[in-house]
Write a protein that holds these residues in place. Structure first.
Motif, PDB file in Angstrom:
ATOM      1  N   GLY A 285       0.876  -1.162   0.048  1.00  0.00           N
ATOM      2  CA  GLY A 285       0.006   0.124  -0.246  1.00  0.00           C
ATOM      3  C   GLY A 285       1.065   1.142  -0.177  1.00  0.00           C
ATOM      4  N   ARG A 286       0.291   2.484  -0.327  1.00  0.00           N
ATOM      5  CA  ARG A 286       0.871   3.667  -0.252  1.00  0.00           C
ATOM      6  C   ARG A 286       0.725   4.652   0.513  1.00  0.00           C
ATOM      7  N   LEU A 287       1.628   5.296   0.980  1.00  0.00           N
ATOM      8  CA  LEU A 287       1.502   6.256   1.961  1.00  0.00           C
ATOM      9  C   LEU A 287       2.168   7.590   1.487  1.00  0.00           C
ATOM     10  N   VAL A 288       1.298   8.628   1.175  1.00  0.00           N
ATOM     11  CA  VAL A 288       1.800   9.953   0.644  1.00  0.00           C
ATOM     12  C   VAL A 288       1.691  11.042   2.057  1.00  0.00           C
ATOM     13  N   ALA A 289       2.812  11.658   2.127  1.00  0.00           N
ATOM     14  CA  ALA A 289       2.865  12.519   3.352  1.00  0.00           C
ATOM     15  C   ALA A 289       3.407  13.895   2.996  1.00  0.00           C
ATOM     16  N   LEU A 290       2.468  14.921   2.970  1.00  0.00           N
ATOM     17  CA  LEU A 290       2.936  16.093   2.774  1.00  0.00           C
ATOM     18  C   LEU A 290       2.966  17.034   4.092  1.00  0.00           C
ATOM     19  N   PHE A 291       4.139  17.826   4.255  1.00  0.00           N
ATOM     20  CA  PHE A 291       4.074  18.640   5.403  1.00  0.00           C
ATOM     21  C   PHE A 291       5.043  19.873   5.332  1.00  0.00           C
ATOM     22  N   SER A 292       4.685  20.980   6.062  1.00  0.00           N
ATOM     23  CA  SER A 292       5.474  22.170   5.954  1.00  0.00           C
ATOM     24  C   SER A 292       7.212  21.570   5.935  1.00  0.00           C
ATOM     25  N   HIS A 293       7.764  22.361   5.021  1.00  0.00           N
ATOM     26  CA  HIS A 293       9.167  22.084   4.947  1.00  0.00           C
ATOM     27  C   HIS A 293      10.210  22.536   6.124  1.00  0.00           C
ATOM     28  N   PHE A 360       8.769   1.400   5.470  1.00  0.00           N
ATOM     29  CA  PHE A 360       8.370   1.913   4.372  1.00  0.00           C
ATOM     30  C   PHE A 360       9.602   2.002   3.337  1.00  0.00           C
ATOM     31  N   THR A 361       9.274   1.813   2.146  1.00  0.00           N
ATOM     32  CA  THR A 361      10.426   2.419   1.264  1.00  0.00           C
ATOM     33  C   THR A 361       9.954   3.628   0.765  1.00  0.00           C
ATOM     34  N   ILE A 362      10.995   4.577   0.423  1.00  0.00           N
ATOM     35  CA  ILE A 362      10.722   6.053  -0.041  1.00  0.00           C
ATOM     36  C   ILE A 362      10.962   5.973  -1.686  1.00  0.00           C
ATOM     37  N   ASP A 363       9.765   6.125  -2.226  1.00  0.00           N
ATOM     38  CA  ASP A 363       9.811   6.185  -3.736  1.00  0.00           C
ATOM     39  C   ASP A 363      10.064   7.262  -4.429  1.00  0.00           C
ATOM     40  N   GLU A 364       9.301   8.653  -3.710  1.00  0.00           N
ATOM     41  CA  GLU A 364       9.618   9.760  -4.413  1.00  0.00           C
ATOM     42  C   GLU A 364       9.778  10.770  -3.296  1.00  0.00           C
ATOM     43  N   PHE A 365      10.342  11.786  -3.492  1.00  0.00           N
ATOM     44  CA  PHE A 365      10.290  13.000  -2.793  1.00  0.00           C
ATOM     45  C   PHE A 365      10.077  14.327  -3.611  1.00  0.00           C
ATOM     46  N   ASP A 366       9.319  15.329  -3.123  1.00  0.00           N
ATOM     47  CA  ASP A 366       9.200  16.532  -3.954  1.00  0.00           C
ATOM     48  C   ASP A 366       9.241  17.720  -3.053  1.00  0.00           C
ATOM     49  N   GLU A 367       9.720  18.922  -3.332  1.00  0.00           N
ATOM     50  CA  GLU A 367       9.414  20.312  -2.896  1.00  0.00           C
ATOM     51  C   GLU A 367       8.432  21.006  -3.633  1.00  0.00           C
ATOM     52  N   PRO A 368       7.271  21.018  -3.296  1.00  0.00           N
ATOM     53  CA  PRO A 368       6.406  21.645  -4.470  1.00  0.00           C
ATOM     54  C   PRO A 368       6.576  23.099  -4.614  1.00  0.00           C
ATOM     55  N   ALA A 390      10.947  27.289  -0.388  1.00  0.00           N
ATOM     56  CA  ALA A 390      10.063  25.983  -0.374  1.00  0.00           C
ATOM     57  C   ALA A 390       8.875  26.121   0.970  1.00  0.00           C
ATOM     58  N   GLN A 391       7.620  25.788   0.620  1.00  0.00           N
ATOM     59  CA  GLN A 391       6.635  25.845   1.570  1.00  0.00           C
ATOM     60  C   GLN A 391       6.329  24.578   2.393  1.00  0.00           C
ATOM     61  N   SER A 392       6.744  23.533   1.352  1.00  0.00           N
ATOM     62  CA  SER A 392       6.373  22.124   1.888  1.00  0.00           C
ATOM     63  C   SER A 392       7.150  21.130   1.045  1.00  0.00           C
ATOM     64  N   CYS A 393       7.025  19.829   1.681  1.00  0.00           N
ATOM     65  CA  CYS A 393       7.886  18.659   1.075  1.00  0.00           C
ATOM     66  C   CYS A 393       6.873  17.741   1.192  1.00  0.00           C
ATOM     67  N   VAL A 394       7.435  16.649   0.287  1.00  0.00           N
ATOM     68  CA  VAL A 394       6.449  15.506   0.156  1.00  0.00           C
ATOM     69  C   VAL A 394       7.079  14.153  -0.207  1.00  0.00           C
ATOM     70  N   PHE A 395       6.515  13.154   0.965  1.00  0.00           N
ATOM     71  CA  PHE A 395       7.287  11.771   0.713  1.00  0.00           C
ATOM     72  C   PHE A 395       6.189  10.913   0.003  1.00  0.00           C
ATOM     73  N   ALA A 396       6.475  10.098  -1.030  1.00  0.00           N
ATOM     74  CA  ALA A 396       5.577   9.020  -1.467  1.00  0.00           C
ATOM     75  C   ALA A 396       6.220   7.663  -1.143  1.00  0.00           C
TER      76      ALA A 396
END
Length: 413
Positions: A285-293, A360-368, A390-396
């Motif tokens: 299954g997939r966890l996507v977590a976004l929060f303030s950078h 978890f394995t970390i598949d993607e990381f982004d800084e929108p 950067a306002q936030s970052c996100v782990f997939a």
């Protein structure tokens, strides 16, 4: 003799603008003449930067942005600026130009004196701008637990909801959500948990995309707002009060996807929360977590202007942060209309390690950055400002079937 900072700045854009000697704030990076100094507001009696001041033509008195009935930012280039301010008079209700724009259009109440560099009424007699120290963090130490944070969000629930529409607030519409939804992928038919759902706006978006959504939040007041929307416009979303660190209402492997949107910075027990997320998420299954950078949400979190009292974003020279490597909870201030909100800060590596160690394995990381909608709907000067940090970052992430394999995700044997 020192030239006025603004006269010299504008003279580079137009040969018709005279350069006057500076009389105020001498020795600062931006010494100024009287026309570009501070004006006395005849409503509150305080002084304000000339760009934060207007002249009421009906009352024939100056008033400041703080006393204005309303403030509007108008996109229109002049003298190198990309916008100007106008203010609604507290006396007449009429819209009046900020004094920099009024000078440009030739309608400053003392235009002749301004052009000639002569004294005119209303200029503040103070000789220097008071430099305020940047606010410091108020660390809360061991006094904070999850119940403390939940009480804070219960107090702020209605104010929070007031700044949201069906697509969230500005930060979510124009920054984070596009990246979060992209990394979440196709959710049609997926059993999805919106962890820390707040007022439920994202739960409803995901339900509209075809997911079978359950939203949980520890704040009873937030869940009440979400339930109210669902009752008025049913989308089949289930909402419940539940802690991020205690998802006991749900069975093991109950969900296919879990999203955590601006949630982990309100979680004291990160390891416990991620363990519960892992438990209720199916293998694969997939966890996507976004929060303030974390790099830009620590310390004073203040933009530093080259002109200490200027209301203009163009004059911002940098962003002040501090205590990046210190983990803990502090009070997040500066949100207009909100009571203080606790914020749990950790360096970025702490999130990376906690997610990995939870299985978890970390598949993607982004800084929108500003998304396509923001570029289309926001003025260019606003986009340019929002892209400065950067306002936030996100782990997939993906839940692995065998937790011991997480440490071998880089190809170790």
């Amino acid at each position: 003799m020192t030239d006025c900072y603004y006269c010299a700045l504008h003279a580079r854009r137009s040969e018709d603008i005279p350069i006057h000697p500076a009389e105020f704030d001498l020795g600062s990076p931006a010494p100024r003449c009287a026309a570009h100094w501070r004006m006395i507001c005849e409503c509150c009696g305080l002084s304000a930067h000339f760009m934060a001041t207007a002249f009421c033509a009906v009352r024939e008195q100056y008033f400041c942005a703080n006393c204005a009935e309303a403030v509007e930012t108008v996109s229109d280039s002049f003298l190198g600026w990309e916008y100007y301010f106008r203010y609604r008079s507290p006396w007449s209700g009429s819209w009046e130009l900020a004094l920099d724009r009024a000078i440009f259009e030739g309608c400053h109440p003392h235009q002749g004196a301004v052009r000639a560099g002569k004294p005119f009424p209303g200029v503040s007699p103070e000789r220097h701008v008071g430099r305020r120290d940047a606010r410091s963090q108020v660390w809360l130490g061991d006094t904070v637990d999850s119940a403390y944070i939940t009480r804070a969000w219960n107090r702020n629930a209605e104010r929070w909801d007031a700044v949201f529409d069906v697509d969230g607030d500005e930060s979510r519409k124009y920054h984070g959500d596009a990246a979060l939804l992209s990394l979440t992928g196709d959710v049609r038919g997926a059993r999805l948990l919106d962890l820390g759902c707040g007022n439920g706006y994202l739960s409803r978006i995901l339900a509209g995309d075809g997911a079978e959504v359950t939203g949980v939040d520890p704040s009873e007041n937030m869940v009440a707002l979400a339930l109210d929307r669902e009752s008025r416009d049913p989308l089949g979303v289930k909402f419940a009060v539940a802690s991020t660190s205690d998802l006991s209402p749900f069975a093991d492997a109950e969900f296919d996807v879990i999203v955590a949107n601006h949630v982990l910075t309100a979680v004291v027990d990160l390891d416990g929360a991620l363990a519960e997320v892992n438990r209720v998420l199916r293998p694969g299954g997939r966890l996507v977590a976004l929060f303030s950078h974390p790099c830009f949400s620590c310390g004073p979190r203040a933009w530093i202007s080259l002109v200490a009292d200027s209301p203009r974003r163009e004059e911002i020279g940098g962003y002040l942060v501090d205590h990046y490597f210190r983990s803990g909870t502090y009070i997040l201030e500066g949100w207009e209309g909100f009571t203080p909100v606790p914020y749990v800060h950790r360096p970025l590596k702490a999130y990376w390690r906690a997610i990995r160690d939870a299985g978890f394995t970390i598949d993607e990381f982004d800084e929108p950055s500003v998304n396509e909608r923001g570029i289309a709907e926001l003025p260019a000067w606003r986009v340019a400002q929002l892209e400065r940090a950067a306002q936030s970052c996100v782990f997939a992430c993906t839940k692995v079937e065998n937790k011991s394999r997480v440490g071998k995700q880089w190809g170790e044997s």
